[in-house]
Write a protein that holds these residues in place. Structure first.
Motif, PDB file in Angstrom:
ATOM      1  N   VAL A 237      12.378  37.816 -30.574  1.00  0.00           N
ATOM      2  CA  VAL A 237      11.942  36.834 -29.570  1.00  0.00           C
ATOM      3  C   VAL A 237      10.940  35.862 -30.195  1.00  0.00           C
ATOM      4  CG1 VAL A 237      10.706  36.533 -27.388  1.00  0.00           C
ATOM      5  CG2 VAL A 237      12.339  38.405 -27.643  1.00  0.00           C
ATOM      6  N   GLY A 238      10.036  36.413 -31.016  1.00  0.00           N
ATOM      7  CA  GLY A 238       9.028  35.578 -31.656  1.00  0.00           C
ATOM      8  C   GLY A 238       9.628  34.563 -32.603  1.00  0.00           C
ATOM      9  N   ALA A 239      10.604  34.983 -33.403  1.00  0.00           N
ATOM     10  CA  ALA A 239      11.231  34.078 -34.368  1.00  0.00           C
ATOM     11  C   ALA A 239      11.994  32.964 -33.655  1.00  0.00           C
ATOM     12  CB  ALA A 239      12.171  34.861 -35.276  1.00  0.00           C
ATOM     13  N   MET A 240      12.689  33.324 -32.579  1.00  0.00           N
ATOM     14  CA  MET A 240      13.404  32.309 -31.808  1.00  0.00           C
ATOM     15  C   MET A 240      12.422  31.320 -31.182  1.00  0.00           C
ATOM     16  SD  MET A 240      16.280  34.719 -29.958  1.00  0.00           S
ATOM     17  CE  MET A 240      16.989  33.363 -29.016  1.00  0.00           C
ATOM     18  N   THR A 241      11.344  31.857 -30.613  1.00  0.00           N
ATOM     19  CA  THR A 241      10.326  31.003 -29.998  1.00  0.00           C
ATOM     20  C   THR A 241       9.637  30.135 -31.040  1.00  0.00           C
ATOM     21  OG1 THR A 241       9.912  32.686 -28.301  1.00  0.00           O
ATOM     22  CG2 THR A 241       8.218  30.994 -28.614  1.00  0.00           C
ATOM     23  N   GLU A 242       9.254  30.767 -32.161  1.00  0.00           N
ATOM     24  CA  GLU A 242       8.522  30.043 -33.202  1.00  0.00           C
ATOM     25  C   GLU A 242       9.334  28.887 -33.759  1.00  0.00           C
ATOM     26  OE1 GLU A 242       6.176  30.946 -37.402  1.00  0.00           O
ATOM     27  OE2 GLU A 242       7.688  32.358 -36.696  1.00  0.00           O
ATOM     28  N   ASN A 243      10.550  29.158 -34.187  1.00  0.00           N
ATOM     29  CA  ASN A 243      11.343  28.115 -34.824  1.00  0.00           C
ATOM     30  C   ASN A 243      11.808  27.051 -33.851  1.00  0.00           C
ATOM     31  OD1 ASN A 243      11.891  28.826 -37.856  1.00  0.00           O
ATOM     32  ND2 ASN A 243      11.962  30.761 -36.759  1.00  0.00           N
ATOM     33  N   ALA A 244      12.162  27.463 -32.624  1.00  0.00           N
ATOM     34  CA  ALA A 244      12.547  26.479 -31.622  1.00  0.00           C
ATOM     35  C   ALA A 244      11.376  25.539 -31.327  1.00  0.00           C
ATOM     36  CB  ALA A 244      12.993  27.177 -30.345  1.00  0.00           C
ATOM     37  N   SER A 245      10.196  26.118 -31.143  1.00  0.00           N
ATOM     38  CA  SER A 245       9.005  25.317 -30.861  1.00  0.00           C
ATOM     39  C   SER A 245       8.628  24.433 -32.046  1.00  0.00           C
ATOM     40  CB  SER A 245       7.836  26.244 -30.510  1.00  0.00           C
ATOM     41  OG  SER A 245       6.635  25.508 -30.371  1.00  0.00           O
ATOM     42  N   LEU A 246       8.700  25.001 -33.256  1.00  0.00           N
ATOM     43  CA  LEU A 246       8.338  24.239 -34.453  1.00  0.00           C
ATOM     44  C   LEU A 246       9.226  23.014 -34.634  1.00  0.00           C
ATOM     45  CD1 LEU A 246       7.582  26.965 -37.163  1.00  0.00           C
ATOM     46  CD2 LEU A 246       6.009  25.209 -36.351  1.00  0.00           C
ATOM     47  N   PHE A 247      10.536  23.207 -34.606  1.00  0.00           N
ATOM     48  CA  PHE A 247      11.449  22.086 -34.857  1.00  0.00           C
ATOM     49  C   PHE A 247      11.403  21.059 -33.745  1.00  0.00           C
ATOM     50  CE2 PHE A 247      13.486  25.188 -37.774  1.00  0.00           C
ATOM     51  CZ  PHE A 247      13.527  24.390 -38.915  1.00  0.00           C
ATOM     52  N   TRP A 248      11.283  21.529 -32.492  1.00  0.00           N
ATOM     53  CA  TRP A 248      11.199  20.584 -31.372  1.00  0.00           C
ATOM     54  C   TRP A 248       9.903  19.777 -31.436  1.00  0.00           C
ATOM     55  CZ3 TRP A 248       7.476  20.879 -27.400  1.00  0.00           C
ATOM     56  CH2 TRP A 248       7.607  19.889 -26.421  1.00  0.00           C
ATOM     57  N   ALA A 249       8.766  20.469 -31.586  1.00  0.00           N
ATOM     58  CA  ALA A 249       7.471  19.780 -31.622  1.00  0.00           C
ATOM     59  C   ALA A 249       7.370  18.863 -32.834  1.00  0.00           C
ATOM     60  CB  ALA A 249       6.335  20.809 -31.632  1.00  0.00           C
ATOM     61  N   TYR A 250       7.933  19.296 -33.948  1.00  0.00           N
ATOM     62  CA  TYR A 250       7.893  18.488 -35.178  1.00  0.00           C
ATOM     63  C   TYR A 250       8.602  17.148 -34.961  1.00  0.00           C
ATOM     64  CZ  TYR A 250       8.576  17.334 -40.152  1.00  0.00           C
ATOM     65  OH  TYR A 250       8.580  16.732 -41.383  1.00  0.00           O
ATOM     66  N   ALA A 251       9.772  17.183 -34.350  1.00  0.00           N
ATOM     67  CA  ALA A 251      10.519  15.956 -34.093  1.00  0.00           C
ATOM     68  C   ALA A 251       9.784  15.060 -33.095  1.00  0.00           C
ATOM     69  CB  ALA A 251      11.917  16.288 -33.574  1.00  0.00           C
ATOM     70  N   GLU A 252       9.252  15.675 -32.035  1.00  0.00           N
ATOM     71  CA  GLU A 252       8.559  14.889 -31.012  1.00  0.00           C
ATOM     72  C   GLU A 252       7.266  14.277 -31.544  1.00  0.00           C
ATOM     73  OE1 GLU A 252       9.866  14.099 -28.040  1.00  0.00           O
ATOM     74  OE2 GLU A 252      11.607  15.142 -28.853  1.00  0.00           O
TER      75      GLU A 252
END
Length: 349
Positions: free
Chosen positions: A88-103
């Motif tokens: 759950v952490g890896a899915m949350t971490e990477n999803a948040s990282l890539f989304w926030a990075y682009a935004e």
């Protein structure tokens, strides 16, 4: 990955900013989930090595000894102990990282009055990465708290009952720590509390605020690590494209091995950047299990634990588990970007 100018120019109704965000979240989640299954035994080893820095008698002499003992006494289930929380952490971490990075890249362009088609400098990309890491840290700390507690469950006193184990995992027990790893066979730990039980116990004992124990360490690690991770990936990817005479704007032209190599370099940079902060965090999050304080004693603080670890083992203690962490980060981070870039090329149109 950096949002290319061409992609920004071609945004239409079918590929809106919302759809782009959903793709970043989906691709990041898939990449994080797959990589975590591969790396979990090594992460478990890292946490166990970090958690013994303040112990009078070390349970393990090094990463190989830790892996060997865990395999011999707990089996394959022991190596993957606490896996649901990291997934759950890896899915949350990477999803948040890539989304926030682009935004955040778009936000930097907007705040600097830059055209949407203009490339960002490496420094600006690092800023976006740092911001993405900072945002992610708030989501990640509770998940890592549960994960760390579960990863050291088998290091607790062999005679502890299941009920007592649940209490200790919440930080409410005053029982001591075991000097050696107990065997699973015949052990009362055959029915240890799972992630939901651990989560409920933490909230029941320390409230919602207790879920963010060790957040300072996570914030420092993710902010600095995020900057290093994305900046390293972009820099190496740009160099690999340049050697083939391809413009740095055409990140979708990266070959699979180039995504993997640049991702591997990013993984090393991420872990070396601020590793001591992660060590201190792990020690704080596992203290209730391995070095419980007396009732009424104040809880651990980031600076307090840092001073204790420095006095106990110096710089060596602060980098406990760094070697195996960097070693597993190379294939793990390579796999993340290989999957993310691959999905972006095939499904990101």
């Amino acid at each position: 990955m950096e949002v290319s100018p061409e992609e920004l120019q071609n945004i239409d109704g079918a590929d809106s900013l919302t759809m782009r965000a959903m793709k970043d979240i989906s691709f990041g989640s898939i990449a994080g989930m797959i990589s975590k299954v591969f790396e979990h035994p090594f992460d478990l080893t890292k946490v166990r090595l970090q958690s013994q820095v303040l112990d009078k008698n070390a349970r393990f002499s090094g990463p190989l000894d830790c892996l060997t003992q865990t395999w011999r006494k707990e089996g394959i289930r022991g190596l993957y102990r606490g896996l649901p929380a990291p997934i759950v952490g890896a899915m949350t971490e990477n999803a948040s990282l890539f989304w926030a990075y682009a935004e955040l890249q778009n936000a930097i362009r907007w705040s600097s009055n830059m055209p949407a088609t203009q490339d960002l400098s490496l420094r600006q990309l690092a800023m976006a990465g740092a911001g993405a890491g900072s945002v992610t840290s708030f989501l990640l700390t509770p998940i890592e708290l549960v994960k760390c507690k579960m990863q050291v469950q088998m290091l607790m006193i062999p005679s502890t009952s299941t009920a007592e184990a649940t209490a200790v995992l919440s930080g409410s027990s005053a029982s001591g720590a075991a000097p050696a790893l107990p065997r699973t066979s015949g052990s009362p730990f055959h029915k240890l509390p799972g992630p939901i039980d651990v989560l409920k116990s933490i909230i029941r004992t320390n409230g919602l605020r207790g879920l963010w124990l060790g957040h300072t360490g996570t914030l420092i690690r993710e902010t600095g690590g995020g900057a290093a991770w994305f900046a390293s990936k972009e820099a190496v990817a740009t160099l690999l494209l340049a050697r083939r005479g391809v413009s740095s704007k055409d990140k979708k032209e990266l070959r699979a091995w180039e995504s993997a190599v640049s991702g591997a370099c990013a993984g090393v940079s991420y872990n070396i950047a601020l590793f001591p902060a992660d060590t201190i965090k792990s020690a704080m999050q596992t203290e209730a299990e391995l070095r419980p304080r007396a009732n009424g004693a104040p809880g651990p603080t980031f600076l307090g634990v840092a001073r204790e670890m420095w006095r106990a083992q110096g710089i060596k203690g602060l980098y406990a588990g760094c070697g195996i962490t960097v070693a597993r980060a190379v294939p793990s981070s390579a796999l993340i970007f290989l999957i993310y870039d691959g999905l972006s090329r095939r499904l990101g149109q």
